[in-house]
Design a protein around this motif. Sequence first.
Motif, mmCIF file in Angstrom:
data_model
loop_
_atom_site.group_PDB
_atom_site.id
_atom_site.type_symbol
_atom_site.label_atom_id
_atom_site.label_comp_id
_atom_site.label_asym_id
_atom_site.label_seq_id
_atom_site.Cartn_x
_atom_site.Cartn_y
_atom_site.Cartn_z
ATOM 1 N N SER A 106 0.861 -1.172 0.000
ATOM 2 C CA SER A 106 0.000 0.000 0.000
ATOM 3 C C SER A 106 0.896 1.220 0.000
ATOM 4 N N LEU A 107 0.319 2.378 -0.321
ATOM 5 C CA LEU A 107 1.106 3.596 -0.421
ATOM 6 C C LEU A 107 0.728 4.568 0.689
ATOM 7 N N ASP A 108 1.748 5.142 1.316
ATOM 8 C CA ASP A 108 1.560 6.120 2.380
ATOM 9 C C ASP A 108 2.283 7.401 1.968
ATOM 10 N N PHE A 109 1.547 8.506 1.899
ATOM 11 C CA PHE A 109 2.108 9.770 1.433
ATOM 12 C C PHE A 109 2.469 10.720 2.581
ATOM 13 N N GLY A 110 2.281 10.253 3.820
ATOM 14 C CA GLY A 110 2.741 11.033 4.962
ATOM 15 C C GLY A 110 1.752 12.006 5.561
ATOM 16 N N PHE A 111 0.468 11.882 5.206
ATOM 17 C CA PHE A 111 -0.519 12.854 5.677
ATOM 18 C C PHE A 111 -1.483 12.289 6.729
ATOM 19 N N SER A 112 -1.142 11.165 7.345
ATOM 20 C CA SER A 112 -2.084 10.527 8.273
ATOM 21 C C SER A 112 -2.436 11.413 9.462
ATOM 22 N N SER A 113 -1.527 12.281 9.889
ATOM 23 C CA SER A 113 -1.796 13.132 11.057
ATOM 24 C C SER A 113 -2.355 14.502 10.682
ATOM 25 N N LEU A 114 -2.548 14.765 9.399
ATOM 26 C CA LEU A 114 -3.012 16.079 8.961
ATOM 27 C C LEU A 114 -4.473 16.292 9.338
ATOM 28 N N ASP A 115 -4.760 17.424 9.993
ATOM 29 C CA ASP A 115 -6.114 17.724 10.468
ATOM 30 C C ASP A 115 -6.355 19.212 10.291
ATOM 31 N N ILE A 116 -7.391 19.589 9.543
ATOM 32 C CA ILE A 116 -7.655 20.996 9.284
ATOM 33 C C ILE A 116 -7.984 21.749 10.561
ATOM 34 N N ALA A 117 -8.577 21.095 11.540
ATOM 35 C CA ALA A 117 -8.895 21.766 12.801
ATOM 36 C C ALA A 117 -7.633 22.195 13.538
ATOM 37 N N ALA A 118 -6.567 21.426 13.369
ATOM 38 C CA ALA A 118 -5.296 21.769 14.006
ATOM 39 C C ALA A 118 -4.504 22.756 13.166
ATOM 40 N N VAL A 119 -4.585 22.610 11.833
ATOM 41 C CA VAL A 119 -3.816 23.471 10.944
ATOM 42 C C VAL A 119 -4.390 24.879 10.912
ATOM 43 N N ARG A 120 -5.694 24.998 10.808
ATOM 44 C CA ARG A 120 -6.344 26.311 10.718
ATOM 45 C C ARG A 120 -7.753 26.222 11.312
ATOM 46 N N PRO A 121 -7.909 26.389 12.628
ATOM 47 C CA PRO A 121 -9.215 26.259 13.282
ATOM 48 C C PRO A 121 -10.283 27.178 12.681
ATOM 49 N N HIS A 122 -9.884 28.378 12.234
ATOM 50 C CA HIS A 122 -10.848 29.324 11.681
ATOM 51 C C HIS A 122 -11.518 28.767 10.430
ATOM 52 N N ILE A 123 -10.711 28.153 9.555
ATOM 53 C CA ILE A 123 -11.272 27.547 8.349
ATOM 54 C C ILE A 123 -12.118 26.338 8.713
ATOM 55 N N SER A 124 -11.653 25.547 9.651
ATOM 56 C CA SER A 124 -12.391 24.361 10.066
ATOM 57 C C SER A 124 -13.800 24.722 10.530
ATOM 58 N N ALA A 125 -13.936 25.852 11.196
ATOM 59 C CA ALA A 125 -15.239 26.278 11.714
ATOM 60 C C ALA A 125 -16.218 26.626 10.597
ATOM 61 N N GLN A 126 -15.695 26.938 9.400
ATOM 62 C CA GLN A 126 -16.571 27.291 8.275
ATOM 63 C C GLN A 126 -17.112 26.071 7.543
ATOM 64 N N LEU A 127 -16.515 24.915 7.769
ATOM 65 C CA LEU A 127 -16.868 23.731 7.003
ATOM 66 C C LEU A 127 -18.062 23.012 7.601
ATOM 67 N N THR A 128 -18.928 22.513 6.732
ATOM 68 C CA THR A 128 -20.034 21.686 7.195
ATOM 69 C C THR A 128 -19.500 20.291 7.515
ATOM 70 N N GLU A 129 -20.287 19.523 8.231
ATOM 71 C CA GLU A 129 -19.835 18.182 8.627
ATOM 72 C C GLU A 129 -19.566 17.295 7.424
ATOM 73 N N SER A 130 -20.349 17.464 6.374
ATOM 74 C CA SER A 130 -20.201 16.662 5.162
ATOM 75 C C SER A 130 -20.188 17.598 3.961
ATOM 76 N N PHE A 131 -19.121 17.539 3.159
ATOM 77 C CA PHE A 131 -19.044 18.461 2.026
ATOM 78 C C PHE A 131 -18.250 17.854 0.877
ATOM 79 N N VAL A 132 -18.503 18.414 -0.308
ATOM 80 C CA VAL A 132 -17.752 18.085 -1.514
ATOM 81 C C VAL A 132 -16.818 19.248 -1.798
#
Length: 352
Positions: free
Chosen positions: A158-184
């Motif tokens: 399998s392939l691992d690109f190194g992003f398993s710990s990436l979380d938008i809430a941690a990277v930019r909480p302000h943007i995370s707050a704008q996102l709906t629970e389910s989105f395209v």
Amino acid sequence: MYRKHLPSAPSILIILMGALGDVARGLCIVSHIKNHRPKSKISWLVEPKWAEVVRFHPAIYRLIVFNRPRGLPAVKDLYRELSEENFDITLDLQRHFKSGFFSILSRAKRRVGFHRRNAKEFNWLMNNEHIDYSPGGLSKLDLYIRFTRHLGLPEPKSLDFGFSSLDIAAVRPHISAQLTESFVAVVMGSSWDSKDWVFEGYRQLVESILESGEIGVVLLGDRSQTEPAEQLTRIIRHPKLVDLVGKTSLLELTAILKAARTAVGPDSGPGHLAGAVKTPYVSLFGPTDPTLTAPYGSEHLVVQVKPECSPCYKRKCPIPDRWCMRQIEAGVVKAKIDQALLTSTCERFDTV
């Protein structure tokens, strides 16, 4: 034939400076090497524009940035920085003259590049080992895996690109707050004018996604797409439509793609980032070949109307109004998105 296999604790330089899609796909070989040689030190040479996503990979020992706009002073700085490491092996994944020259500057005893018939600009002369010749029809991802095969590593399961710990809430909480629970995530535009879908297609697609009221839409892209994105939000006034075009860093964009249920857009770098974070990506193809560049894991989600002139690989379409992209219907794209959403729902259910 391999000259010799990989030692237990090699110092390796990967040269892959761009474009974004290539860099995103190439990240998997870092994980693959570290899985089999945990003591290896892997450095990566990249240009500033893409440095953020490479830096995030937890297995990267050292990030070396070539600041190309500075010209000759940047080359001198790069030589000085490369001299600080004693590289055992350099993997030249770029296959151009510039990357070959930097491969020489690395002073690695083993400099692995593409086969002579697959290299460009005399790159093969500057490397002293080469992967097997590819007659064509292989994606960049497959070609990059050939470098690890050349080093004697087994095929990755399998392939691992190194992003398993990436979380938008941690990277930019302000943007995370704008996102709906389910989105395209809807990616608008690409670096080639000929790859871009038409505005009316985006409008119809976004309206159809939002119609149920159950799932949101997040618009993504660089600043060149600001005007059409703003026009879209003016026409479609909906509380679940979020415009983040030109408002995110590259790592934030990657985190948003990871949080999305699925994504859609042209053949572009963000599509390969979606593949790297394992988000289904419905890719819209016109002047390029999906057998070579469809995002990893989403090869079955390609939408393409293939005229006789495709693939032409022209950045500017000689036919008015990008005929091959204009023929892509929003309804067909929406059906692929529904397919991707169903798949992602089943996968999430299976993991509960």
